[in-house]
Design a protein around this motif. Structure first.
Motif: not given
Length: 170
Positions: A35, A40-42, A46
């Motif tokens: 988390n 993982s969320w950028d 990606r």
């Protein structure tokens, strides 16, 4: 600058004595939780896969613009610039020099901590001893070349980043 060695020794002791990852021999912490891992969320991370590109670059440009607005458009920014230019004149003008110096060190420490945030929570996902060799001293050279102007720092940092990356590839 003398406290750099003391803080580095304290962090080294914390990592090797209390936060050491038991699965590896190198001095580093465990991997941060999924988390908290920024990659993982950028969306930029990606998009570029394994390249070290992330939202850290546009965020750094945004921070430089915000710092420029802060330093040149606010009364506290004027006080910081006045104390940086001439403490005696600033004191004569009624600016609280000691308080202003503490504010400047707090802001600069927070901005320097953002470098670690991008590396620890973004690129590697863990804290490794020595992850930032010479970042501070390169930052001093970047600021000198930019003449301490936040907008100039963007271009100066791009130049030094290209030189640093090019030298590493050579």
């Amino acid at each position: 600058i003398m406290l750099n060695f003391i803080s580095a020794a304290i962090v080294s002791w914390l990592v090797t004595a209390h936060l050491q990852n038991p699965a590896v021999q190198s001095p580093e912490t465990r991997i941060v939780g999924e988390n908290y891992f920024l990659r993982s969320w950028d969306p930029l991370a990606r998009l570029f896969g394994d390249a070290p590109a992330s939202l850290a670059f546009p965020l750094a440009v945004l921070v430089a613009v915000v710092v420029w607005i802060f330093l040149w458009r606010t009364p506290l920014g004027y006080e910081l610039r006045a104390c940086g230019s001439n403490e005696h004149a600033a004191d004569t003008a009624g600016i609280p020099v000691a308080r202003t110096r503490q504010i400047a060190m707090t802001i600069s420490g927070a901005l320097a901590g953002m470098v670690a945030l991008g590396e620890v929570l973004g690129a590697s996902g863990r804290y490794r001893l020595g992850f930032s060799p010479d970042f501070g001293f390169i930052g001093i050279a970047v600021a000198l070349l930019a003449r301490n102007h936040p907008i100039g720092i963007i271009f100066s940092a791009l130049l030094f980043g290209a030189l640093h990356k090019g030298a590493a590839d050579l």
